[in-house]
Structures are given as C-alpha cells and as structure tokens.
Design a protein around this motif. Structure first.
Motif, mmCIF file in Angstrom:
data_model
loop_
_atom_site.group_PDB
_atom_site.id
_atom_site.type_symbol
_atom_site.label_atom_id
_atom_site.label_comp_id
_atom_site.label_asym_id
_atom_site.label_seq_id
_atom_site.Cartn_x
_atom_site.Cartn_y
_atom_site.Cartn_z
ATOM 1 N N ILE A 55 -42.024 45.386 -18.147
ATOM 2 C CA ILE A 55 -43.405 45.885 -18.188
ATOM 3 C C ILE A 55 -44.243 45.003 -19.119
ATOM 4 N N ASP A 56 -43.703 44.705 -20.304
ATOM 5 C CA ASP A 56 -44.439 43.860 -21.258
ATOM 6 C C ASP A 56 -44.700 42.475 -20.665
ATOM 7 N N ARG A 59 -47.280 42.651 -17.849
ATOM 8 C CA ARG A 59 -48.604 42.914 -18.435
ATOM 9 C C ARG A 59 -49.244 41.624 -18.973
ATOM 10 N N GLN A 66 -55.093 46.785 -12.411
ATOM 11 C CA GLN A 66 -54.864 47.224 -13.792
ATOM 12 C C GLN A 66 -53.495 47.888 -13.898
ATOM 13 N N LEU A 67 -52.733 47.550 -14.926
ATOM 14 C CA LEU A 67 -51.456 48.230 -15.165
ATOM 15 C C LEU A 67 -51.678 49.383 -16.133
ATOM 16 N N ASP A 70 -46.785 53.927 -18.329
ATOM 17 C CA ASP A 70 -45.416 54.059 -17.817
ATOM 18 C C ASP A 70 -44.968 55.503 -18.047
#
Ligand code: ZN
Length: 239
Positions: A55-56, A59, A66-67, A70
């Motif tokens: 995820i990081d 991103r 847009q993320l 979680d």
C-alpha cells in the motif's frame, strides 16, 4: 483502458502478486479506491505484513485515482471450520475430490459478501478481486461463473448495483506481470516482485529473480514459471 472516474472501488488486497496488480489496475481506472484485507487465521501472517508495504509503495506512485483508507476485517470462522492447509499445520496434498487441500471452502464467497457489506457502508460500487481461472488450482470459488452469480446475489442483497471485477480472470501469471508493467512501469514491477507474498509455506527466504519464497511449494513454482515466461517474452520483444 477506459477510465471511469465517477466510480468508487474496493480492492480485496491479500498481499500477494495478483491482488497488488489489481490495486494498480483499479487506481488506473476508477476515481477513488479503498482496500480490504482479511485476517482469517492464516498460518502465515507474513502476507499481512506485505500488505502495508505494498500500500505504501503503490501510494508513492502517480495514479489517476485517489487511494483512500485501508480496511481490515477479522474472519476467525474459517479457521474454526478447519481442514485446510492454509489454516492448519498439515502438509499440502491433493484431496479425493481433485482439489488441493489449500482450498478454503467458502472463502471467496465470504470475502465478497463482507466486501459488499463494507462497500454499502462506504458508498463504493465496484468490488475488485484477483481471482483467475487461467493459472489456478481449480478452486470453484475462483471461477468466472461463480463470481458472476455472486455479483447478482450481492447486488440484490444490498439493493444496489455492485460490479464484481476480476481483471486477472483470463490472464496467466506471465500476463499479470505484463499488466503490472503496463500500469506502473518498472517501479510497480519491482515493488510487486520484492514486497508481495505468494509462498504457501509463509517463507520470505532469499530474494529470487521472481521474488521471495521457499521456491518449492506450488505457489512459488507457479510464480517462478510466470516470471520466467514473462521475462522470456520481453527479451523476444526486445524490451
Ligand atoms: Zn513457497
């Protein structure tokens, strides 16, 4: 790929190669994307650690969409049902019905049902999963027809039109690497190669050409084969 910026998606993100590629696919296509993980008592928690690094890393890359947040849900009931090599300390073997004992019956049905419930709460209308019929172990809950039927049942059940998208359904593991390359270039391929987790034995081990893992279990073998096929195709194409 056509963009649908007004649509909002929820990606089932396990921490594996397939779901990481699906996250990139969703960010390239939809305006807003959230992620969902499940703690179902899986024997190897390493996959859950990989989720956050993926995820990081995703991103940090540029995407049209847009993320968003979680989400993590605990689903102890699958371990309680037992009988699978994914939740119990038993050797991976073939069952009498022709399915490997890594099959967790009902898992994807349950995951998508919970995803639909969360999507209802969060105002999301697309559910994205990394299931595939092409390179899979014959799991019946990964089949296109199963998931199409589930889309209808879930949409009726929450009285909202939900779309279940499975962008890898007809892609091989090699095609999945090619898709990652198209979506996010070498940076995304490298992130998925180094940070996603596939090994059934939960081993990170050395970093092989195709990523981390024991190198001998069915999941590692499939991943290594896919990587080799893809890199061979690339060099044929002069890339
Ligand atoms: Zn392995």
């Amino acid at each position: 790929m056509s963009r649908l910026p007004q649509r909002r998606a929820l990606v089932l993100l396990s921490g594996g190669q397939d779901s990481a590629t699906c996250l990139a696919w969703a960010l390239a296509r939809y305006g807003h994307v959230e992620t969902l993980g499940f703690d179902y008592g899986q024997r190897h928690r390493v996959e859950l650690d990989c989720r956050q690094r993926l995820i990081d890393g995703v991103r940090a890359l540029p995407w049209p969409g847009q993320l968003g947040p979680d989400h993590m849900l605990t689903v102890d009931v699958l371990a309680q049902l037992g009988g699978s090599a994914m939740t119990e300390d038993v050797a991976i073997a073939m069952q009498a019905d022709g399915l490997p004992n890594t099959f967790v019956p009902g898992r994807n049905l349950l995951f998508f049902t919970l995803a639909a419930a969360l999507a209802y709460r969060r105002g999301l209308d697309v559910l994205v999963g990394g299931m595939s019929e092409t390179d899979y172990s014959g799991y019946p809950d990964c089949r296109d027809s199963t998931l199409k039927a589930l889309q209808v049942a879930l949409s009726l059940g929450v009285d909202r039109p939900l779309t279940l998208e499975t962008p890898l359904m007809w892609r091989s593991k090699a095609d999945t690497w090619a898709l990652a390359q198209r979506l996010g270039g070498d940076a995304l391929v490298e992130l998925i190669r180094c940070e996603s987790h596939t090994c059934y034995l939960g081993q990170r081990g050395d970093l092989h050409a195709w990523g981390h893992g024991c190198g001998g279990c069915p999941a590692c073998e499939l991943r290594a084969q896919g990587w080799e096929q893809w890199t061979a195709q690339r060099s044929l194409n002069g890339a």
